[in-house]
Design a protein around this motif. Sequence first.
Motif, PDB file in Angstrom:
ATOM      1  N   ARG A 256      -0.579  10.996  -5.306  1.00  0.00           N
ATOM      2  CA  ARG A 256      -0.334  12.355  -5.787  1.00  0.00           C
ATOM      3  C   ARG A 256       0.806  12.957  -4.960  1.00  0.00           C
ATOM      4  O   ARG A 256       1.182  12.401  -3.922  1.00  0.00           O
ATOM      5  N   PRO A 257       1.349  14.104  -5.381  1.00  0.00           N
ATOM      6  CA  PRO A 257       2.436  14.707  -4.595  1.00  0.00           C
ATOM      7  C   PRO A 257       2.080  14.982  -3.138  1.00  0.00           C
ATOM      8  O   PRO A 257       2.966  15.018  -2.288  1.00  0.00           O
ATOM      9  N   ASP A 258       0.763  15.182  -2.831  1.00  0.00           N
ATOM     10  CA  ASP A 258       0.374  15.407  -1.434  1.00  0.00           C
ATOM     11  C   ASP A 258       0.095  14.103  -0.688  1.00  0.00           C
ATOM     12  O   ASP A 258      -0.375  14.132   0.442  1.00  0.00           O
ATOM     13  N   TRP A 259       0.376  12.963  -1.324  1.00  0.00           N
ATOM     14  CA  TRP A 259       0.231  11.617  -0.773  1.00  0.00           C
ATOM     15  C   TRP A 259      -1.216  11.122  -0.732  1.00  0.00           C
ATOM     16  O   TRP A 259      -1.502  10.105  -0.119  1.00  0.00           O
ATOM     17  N   SER A 260      -2.128  11.802  -1.379  1.00  0.00           N
ATOM     18  CA  SER A 260      -3.477  11.249  -1.488  1.00  0.00           C
ATOM     19  C   SER A 260      -3.478  10.193  -2.590  1.00  0.00           C
ATOM     20  O   SER A 260      -2.846  10.371  -3.637  1.00  0.00           O
ATOM     21  N   PRO A 261      -4.163   9.053  -2.385  1.00  0.00           N
ATOM     22  CA  PRO A 261      -4.146   7.965  -3.369  1.00  0.00           C
ATOM     23  C   PRO A 261      -4.868   8.355  -4.660  1.00  0.00           C
ATOM     24  O   PRO A 261      -5.886   9.065  -4.642  1.00  0.00           O
ATOM     25  N   VAL A 262      -4.350   7.875  -5.760  1.00  0.00           N
ATOM     26  CA  VAL A 262      -4.992   8.074  -7.058  1.00  0.00           C
ATOM     27  C   VAL A 262      -5.966   6.930  -7.275  1.00  0.00           C
ATOM     28  O   VAL A 262      -5.553   5.762  -7.329  1.00  0.00           O
ATOM     29  N   PRO A 263      -7.269   7.189  -7.371  1.00  0.00           N
ATOM     30  CA  PRO A 263      -8.253   6.110  -7.542  1.00  0.00           C
ATOM     31  C   PRO A 263      -7.957   5.286  -8.792  1.00  0.00           C
ATOM     32  O   PRO A 263      -7.551   5.802  -9.830  1.00  0.00           O
ATOM     33  N   GLY A 264      -8.148   3.984  -8.663  1.00  0.00           N
ATOM     34  CA  GLY A 264      -7.959   3.089  -9.791  1.00  0.00           C
ATOM     35  C   GLY A 264      -6.539   2.593  -9.988  1.00  0.00           C
ATOM     36  O   GLY A 264      -6.284   1.813 -10.913  1.00  0.00           O
ATOM     37  N   THR A 265      -5.612   3.019  -9.126  1.00  0.00           N
ATOM     38  CA  THR A 265      -4.212   2.585  -9.280  1.00  0.00           C
ATOM     39  C   THR A 265      -3.830   1.515  -8.262  1.00  0.00           C
ATOM     40  O   THR A 265      -2.652   1.169  -8.133  1.00  0.00           O
ATOM     41  N   GLU A 266      -4.812   0.993  -7.518  1.00  0.00           N
ATOM     42  CA  GLU A 266      -4.518   0.008  -6.488  1.00  0.00           C
ATOM     43  C   GLU A 266      -3.998  -1.299  -7.101  1.00  0.00           C
ATOM     44  O   GLU A 266      -4.438  -1.707  -8.181  1.00  0.00           O
ATOM     45  N   ARG A 267      -3.074  -1.925  -6.400  1.00  0.00           N
ATOM     46  CA  ARG A 267      -2.515  -3.197  -6.832  1.00  0.00           C
ATOM     47  C   ARG A 267      -2.294  -4.060  -5.596  1.00  0.00           C
ATOM     48  O   ARG A 267      -1.822  -3.573  -4.571  1.00  0.00           O
ATOM     49  N   THR A 268      -2.623  -5.341  -5.687  1.00  0.00           N
ATOM     50  CA  THR A 268      -2.470  -6.269  -4.566  1.00  0.00           C
ATOM     51  C   THR A 268      -1.251  -7.152  -4.789  1.00  0.00           C
ATOM     52  O   THR A 268      -1.048  -7.692  -5.883  1.00  0.00           O
ATOM     53  N   THR A 269      -0.447  -7.295  -3.735  1.00  0.00           N
ATOM     54  CA  THR A 269       0.785  -8.089  -3.813  1.00  0.00           C
ATOM     55  C   THR A 269       0.822  -9.067  -2.648  1.00  0.00           C
ATOM     56  O   THR A 269       0.585  -8.682  -1.499  1.00  0.00           O
ATOM     57  N   ALA A 270       1.115 -10.318  -2.930  1.00  0.00           N
ATOM     58  CA  ALA A 270       1.226 -11.337  -1.880  1.00  0.00           C
ATOM     59  C   ALA A 270       2.545 -11.164  -1.139  1.00  0.00           C
ATOM     60  O   ALA A 270       3.615 -11.073  -1.751  1.00  0.00           O
ATOM     61  N   VAL A 271       2.469 -11.120   0.191  1.00  0.00           N
ATOM     62  CA  VAL A 271       3.657 -10.976   1.036  1.00  0.00           C
ATOM     63  C   VAL A 271       3.421 -11.765   2.325  1.00  0.00           C
ATOM     64  O   VAL A 271       2.312 -12.193   2.612  1.00  0.00           O
ATOM     65  N   ASP A 272       4.482 -11.936   3.104  1.00  0.00           N
ATOM     66  CA  ASP A 272       4.304 -12.438   4.467  1.00  0.00           C
ATOM     67  C   ASP A 272       4.942 -11.502   5.492  1.00  0.00           C
ATOM     68  O   ASP A 272       4.990 -11.818   6.678  1.00  0.00           O
ATOM     69  N   ALA A 273       5.410 -10.340   5.033  1.00  0.00           N
ATOM     70  CA  ALA A 273       5.912  -9.311   5.943  1.00  0.00           C
ATOM     71  C   ALA A 273       5.937  -7.969   5.218  1.00  0.00           C
ATOM     72  O   ALA A 273       6.118  -7.918   3.995  1.00  0.00           O
ATOM     73  N   VAL A 274       5.720  -6.913   5.986  1.00  0.00           N
ATOM     74  CA  VAL A 274       5.745  -5.549   5.455  1.00  0.00           C
ATOM     75  C   VAL A 274       6.563  -4.701   6.418  1.00  0.00           C
ATOM     76  O   VAL A 274       6.338  -4.742   7.636  1.00  0.00           O
ATOM     77  N   CYS A 275       7.510  -3.944   5.879  1.00  0.00           N
ATOM     78  CA  CYS A 275       8.347  -3.066   6.697  1.00  0.00           C
ATOM     79  C   CYS A 275       8.123  -1.629   6.232  1.00  0.00           C
ATOM     80  O   CYS A 275       8.381  -1.318   5.070  1.00  0.00           O
ATOM     81  N   VAL A 276       7.640  -0.787   7.140  1.00  0.00           N
ATOM     82  CA  VAL A 276       7.287   0.577   6.758  1.00  0.00           C
ATOM     83  C   VAL A 276       7.999   1.585   7.656  1.00  0.00           C
ATOM     84  O   VAL A 276       8.196   1.360   8.850  1.00  0.00           O
ATOM     85  N   GLY A 277       8.387   2.693   7.060  1.00  0.00           N
ATOM     86  CA  GLY A 277       9.013   3.771   7.808  1.00  0.00           C
ATOM     87  C   GLY A 277       8.819   5.088   7.094  1.00  0.00           C
ATOM     88  O   GLY A 277       9.102   5.190   5.894  1.00  0.00           O
ATOM     89  N   HIS A 278       8.316   6.090   7.806  1.00  0.00           N
ATOM     90  CA  HIS A 278       8.047   7.400   7.216  1.00  0.00           C
ATOM     91  C   HIS A 278       8.874   8.482   7.907  1.00  0.00           C
ATOM     92  O   HIS A 278       8.361   9.517   8.322  1.00  0.00           O
ATOM     93  N   GLY A 279      10.155   8.199   8.041  1.00  0.00           N
ATOM     94  CA  GLY A 279      11.037   9.132   8.734  1.00  0.00           C
ATOM     95  C   GLY A 279      11.237   8.732  10.179  1.00  0.00           C
ATOM     96  O   GLY A 279      10.961   7.589  10.578  1.00  0.00           O
ATOM     97  N   PHE A 280      11.694   9.687  10.976  1.00  0.00           N
ATOM     98  CA  PHE A 280      12.048   9.402  12.369  1.00  0.00           C
ATOM     99  C   PHE A 280      11.501  10.479  13.295  1.00  0.00           C
ATOM    100  O   PHE A 280      11.295  11.628  12.900  1.00  0.00           O
ATOM    101  N   VAL A 281      11.292  10.072  14.547  1.00  0.00           N
ATOM    102  CA  VAL A 281      10.828  10.975  15.598  1.00  0.00           C
ATOM    103  C   VAL A 281      11.892  11.006  16.691  1.00  0.00           C
ATOM    104  O   VAL A 281      12.266   9.949  17.212  1.00  0.00           O
ATOM    105  N   PRO A 282      12.424  12.174  17.034  1.00  0.00           N
ATOM    106  CA  PRO A 282      13.451  12.224  18.078  1.00  0.00           C
ATOM    107  C   PRO A 282      12.889  11.831  19.435  1.00  0.00           C
ATOM    108  O   PRO A 282      11.734  12.112  19.754  1.00  0.00           O
ATOM    109  N   GLN A 283      13.691  11.178  20.251  1.00  0.00           N
ATOM    110  CA  GLN A 283      13.278  10.780  21.590  1.00  0.00           C
ATOM    111  C   GLN A 283      13.578  11.935  22.554  1.00  0.00           C
ATOM    112  O   GLN A 283      14.713  12.102  23.001  1.00  0.00           O
TER     113      GLN A 283
END
Length: 467
Positions: A256-283
């Motif tokens: 949803r727009p507030d980032w809460s998951p919509v039940p029943g929309t889950e999907r599984t995907t085979a991978v061997d790596a995941v790269c995630v980033g949700h913005g940056f934090v200043p040092q």
Amino acid sequence: MTRHVLVVGAGPAGLAAAEAALRAGAPVTLLDSADQPGGQYHRMLPEAYAARDPQRVQHGWNAFDRQRRAVLGHPRCTWWPRTSVWTLEQRDAGPPRVHVLRGGVDGEGRRREVVEPDALVLAPGAHDRVLPFPGWDLPGVCTAGAAQAFAKGERVVLGDRVVVAGTGPFLLPVAASLMEAGSHVVEVLEANPVSTVAGGWAGRPWELLPHAAKARELAEHAWDLLRHRTPYRTGRAVVAARGDGRVAEVVTARLRPDWSPVPGTERTTAVDAVCVGHGFVPQLELFVSAGCALRDGFVAVGADQRTSTDGVFAAGEVTGIAGAPAARAEGAIAGWCAAGGDPAALRSELRHRDRGRAFARRLLRAHPVGPGWVQWLHPDTVVCRCEETTCGDLRRALAEPGGSGARAVKLATRAGLGPCQARMCGGAVAELARRSGGQEAFGHARPIAQPVRLGELASATAEEEER
């Protein structure tokens, strides 16, 4: 009087600061923890690779290469690679005394030195913000910035089938770098819905005209996705990773727009790596140590990039996440003014800096982090990976009387006390604390900004050895 300017960080902001200070007539010491300048944006292959075409995964390489050669080859510039600032010591007047360690982070025989500059420009940059989800502590799950660093700086890929997920335009160059290095990027997932992204970027479109170069860069990355037939999906995120000893699949869900998951929309995907980033934090550790004022989670600066601490200037992502062009403009202003130059002489840089700040505000509107992400968490989801503190541990500690303060949470759960010193988990713990009605739990007040060995602390500095 000639002012010695010390510049910490040799990314786009720090390199521009060094160049401007040299142009103003100051002797400059430029230091960075890496072997070569460039930062994350212009991360270079090691010289031993003898790359014939180093600019293949670089934008603006020729201009950067000219600037790099001009700065490092200048007779008034001293270049200290593989050098870390581990603490700042405030003085009665002028900028803080700077304590550095010279040598590889994991190497032996690092040398401790103390620098007392006439002006200090801090451009340490930012690091990835990653939101926890079940399985994010599995091998094969990494930050988007780390994946790009391996691809650009070593031509190493973390996997053959990779999902890139999170939010922000940074996901596109990460995917492009991975594909260039040989990975198959299964899909790129932007957590915000198209309405949020388009609404943030489409408003007052004439303000984007000065950022045509960024638009061309993003268009090139979009073409890379199209050429490799890699889907780019909005309103979807990785909400879990699974595997036995290493990630083998991810669970994605529509949000949803507030980032809460919509039940029943889950999907599984085979991978061997995941790269995630949700913005940056200043040092911000060095700025807090120097006593610099903060504003809205960033360093507060004046028109000349001067902080509230005498003789200390800030440039780059620490003043706002706006990208490399804005960082270069801020660096030029900071370096010029640190050397005693008049900021009025930098009309072009001032315009670019102000446009960059407007771009940062637009970026935040187009790619916000929705509060509903906490619904991804289960009681056994690890939040602090260093200390293996789970979401359930934190919620129980936060429920205790007086348990919402930083010290209470750390003592009860050890969250934030590991090697990363809350750099990875601090934001998540702070959000959980806020939702429990308590204080935000973690800040940047670390008197020791980088790991230092006890033997290094006990050893004499280079000046003491000479004496």
